[in-house]
Motif scaffolding. Sequence first.
Motif, mmCIF file in Angstrom:
data_model
loop_
_atom_site.group_PDB
_atom_site.id
_atom_site.type_symbol
_atom_site.label_atom_id
_atom_site.label_comp_id
_atom_site.label_asym_id
_atom_site.label_seq_id
_atom_site.Cartn_x
_atom_site.Cartn_y
_atom_site.Cartn_z
ATOM 1 N N GLN A 169 -46.614 -51.547 -4.120
ATOM 2 C CA GLN A 169 -47.796 -51.107 -4.857
ATOM 3 C C GLN A 169 -48.502 -52.284 -5.551
ATOM 4 N N GLY A 170 -47.945 -53.484 -5.390
ATOM 5 C CA GLY A 170 -48.561 -54.669 -5.969
ATOM 6 C C GLY A 170 -48.128 -54.993 -7.384
ATOM 7 N N ARG A 171 -47.092 -54.325 -7.878
ATOM 8 C CA ARG A 171 -46.587 -54.593 -9.226
ATOM 9 C C ARG A 171 -45.624 -55.775 -9.200
ATOM 10 N N LEU A 172 -45.800 -56.688 -10.120
ATOM 11 C CA LEU A 172 -44.911 -57.840 -10.229
ATOM 12 C C LEU A 172 -43.511 -57.373 -10.612
ATOM 13 N N MET A 173 -42.526 -57.698 -9.797
ATOM 14 C CA MET A 173 -41.142 -57.323 -10.072
ATOM 15 C C MET A 173 -40.349 -58.496 -10.657
ATOM 16 N N ARG A 174 -40.610 -59.692 -10.150
ATOM 17 C CA ARG A 174 -39.908 -60.891 -10.608
ATOM 18 C C ARG A 174 -40.797 -62.116 -10.418
ATOM 19 N N THR A 175 -40.757 -63.002 -11.388
ATOM 20 C CA THR A 175 -41.240 -64.360 -11.174
ATOM 21 C C THR A 175 -39.984 -65.170 -10.915
ATOM 22 N N VAL A 176 -39.813 -65.586 -9.683
ATOM 23 C CA VAL A 176 -38.585 -66.275 -9.275
ATOM 24 C C VAL A 176 -38.534 -67.671 -9.875
ATOM 25 N N ALA A 177 -39.636 -68.422 -9.790
ATOM 26 C CA ALA A 177 -39.648 -69.796 -10.303
ATOM 27 C C ALA A 177 -41.068 -70.271 -10.507
ATOM 28 N N VAL A 178 -41.215 -71.148 -11.463
ATOM 29 C CA VAL A 178 -42.436 -71.916 -11.667
ATOM 30 C C VAL A 178 -41.972 -73.366 -11.734
ATOM 31 N N LEU A 179 -42.435 -74.189 -10.820
ATOM 32 C CA LEU A 179 -41.930 -75.546 -10.748
ATOM 33 C C LEU A 179 -42.951 -76.503 -10.150
ATOM 34 N N LYS A 180 -42.720 -77.769 -10.330
ATOM 35 C CA LYS A 180 -43.514 -78.796 -9.658
ATOM 36 C C LYS A 180 -42.752 -79.166 -8.401
ATOM 37 N N ALA A 181 -43.356 -78.903 -7.243
ATOM 38 C CA ALA A 181 -42.712 -79.185 -5.964
ATOM 39 C C ALA A 181 -43.330 -80.450 -5.372
ATOM 40 N N GLU A 182 -42.497 -81.279 -4.795
ATOM 41 C CA GLU A 182 -42.925 -82.565 -4.257
ATOM 42 C C GLU A 182 -43.286 -82.454 -2.778
ATOM 43 N N ALA A 183 -44.263 -83.246 -2.373
ATOM 44 C CA ALA A 183 -44.698 -83.289 -0.971
ATOM 45 C C ALA A 183 -43.567 -83.796 -0.078
ATOM 46 N N GLY A 184 -43.550 -83.291 1.149
ATOM 47 C CA GLY A 184 -42.590 -83.757 2.146
ATOM 48 C C GLY A 184 -41.180 -83.228 1.976
ATOM 49 N N LEU A 185 -41.020 -82.167 1.203
ATOM 50 C CA LEU A 185 -39.697 -81.591 0.989
ATOM 51 C C LEU A 185 -39.683 -80.123 1.373
ATOM 52 N N ARG A 186 -38.499 -79.651 1.777
ATOM 53 C CA ARG A 186 -38.276 -78.228 2.057
ATOM 54 C C ARG A 186 -37.359 -77.699 0.954
ATOM 55 N N TYR A 187 -37.741 -76.584 0.379
ATOM 56 C CA TYR A 187 -37.016 -76.004 -0.745
ATOM 57 C C TYR A 187 -36.334 -74.717 -0.324
ATOM 58 N N ALA A 188 -35.161 -74.462 -0.896
ATOM 59 C CA ALA A 188 -34.448 -73.198 -0.747
ATOM 60 C C ALA A 188 -34.048 -72.761 -2.143
ATOM 61 N N LEU A 189 -34.634 -71.665 -2.617
ATOM 62 C CA LEU A 189 -34.398 -71.178 -3.980
ATOM 63 C C LEU A 189 -33.690 -69.834 -3.947
ATOM 64 N N PRO A 190 -32.376 -69.808 -4.134
ATOM 65 C CA PRO A 190 -31.662 -68.532 -4.191
ATOM 66 C C PRO A 190 -31.968 -67.819 -5.508
ATOM 67 N N PHE A 191 -32.084 -66.494 -5.450
ATOM 68 C CA PHE A 191 -32.286 -65.730 -6.673
ATOM 69 C C PHE A 191 -31.617 -64.370 -6.568
ATOM 70 N N ASP A 192 -31.308 -63.814 -7.728
ATOM 71 C CA ASP A 192 -30.584 -62.552 -7.847
ATOM 72 C C ASP A 192 -31.523 -61.369 -7.602
ATOM 73 N N VAL A 193 -31.175 -60.505 -6.656
ATOM 74 C CA VAL A 193 -31.971 -59.302 -6.376
ATOM 75 C C VAL A 193 -31.180 -58.030 -6.651
ATOM 76 N N SER A 194 -30.029 -58.159 -7.288
ATOM 77 C CA SER A 194 -29.161 -56.991 -7.487
ATOM 78 C C SER A 194 -29.816 -55.908 -8.339
ATOM 79 N N GLY A 195 -30.788 -56.246 -9.176
ATOM 80 C CA GLY A 195 -31.450 -55.244 -10.003
ATOM 81 C C GLY A 195 -32.612 -54.541 -9.329
ATOM 82 N N LEU A 196 -32.952 -54.946 -8.114
ATOM 83 C CA LEU A 196 -34.056 -54.319 -7.382
ATOM 84 C C LEU A 196 -33.511 -53.234 -6.463
ATOM 85 N N THR A 197 -34.249 -52.144 -6.327
ATOM 86 C CA THR A 197 -33.806 -51.065 -5.446
ATOM 87 C C THR A 197 -34.045 -51.441 -3.984
ATOM 88 N N ALA A 198 -33.357 -50.773 -3.084
ATOM 89 C CA ALA A 198 -33.533 -51.012 -1.657
ATOM 90 C C ALA A 198 -34.969 -50.684 -1.252
#
Length: 104
Positions: A54-83
């Motif tokens: 429905q377009g409602r914000l559920m989580r802000t996973v991260a706010v960060l400065k990301a560097e050029a030329g890199l690939r990021y993998a950000l694990p985060f907890d989803v246990s509180g979200l319904t299926a």
Amino acid sequence: PYERQEGGLLGNQVVPDRSTEWRLAVTVPNRSQAVVHFNMQKTGRVVVSVYDVQGRLMRTVAVLKAEAGLRYALPFDVSGLTAGWYVCRLTVDGKQLTTKLMLP
């Protein structure tokens, strides 16, 4: 360097990536964790967010400065979200990429 962490960010992995395409993907290795994968062509402020269908914000996973030329993998907890379906949005300097996220 994270400016803000919400939604149970569990850590990160950063590796070199010489790709010229801007990409976003989400994997769900188990019911309690999802991993946002993205790469950067230029350095910028990144906001990673998860929305319900429905377009409602559920989580802000991260706010960060990301560097050029890199690939990021950000694990985060989803246990509180319904299926169900969610949308993961990556915002960099006013530009957005989105992808679907299915939680079992």
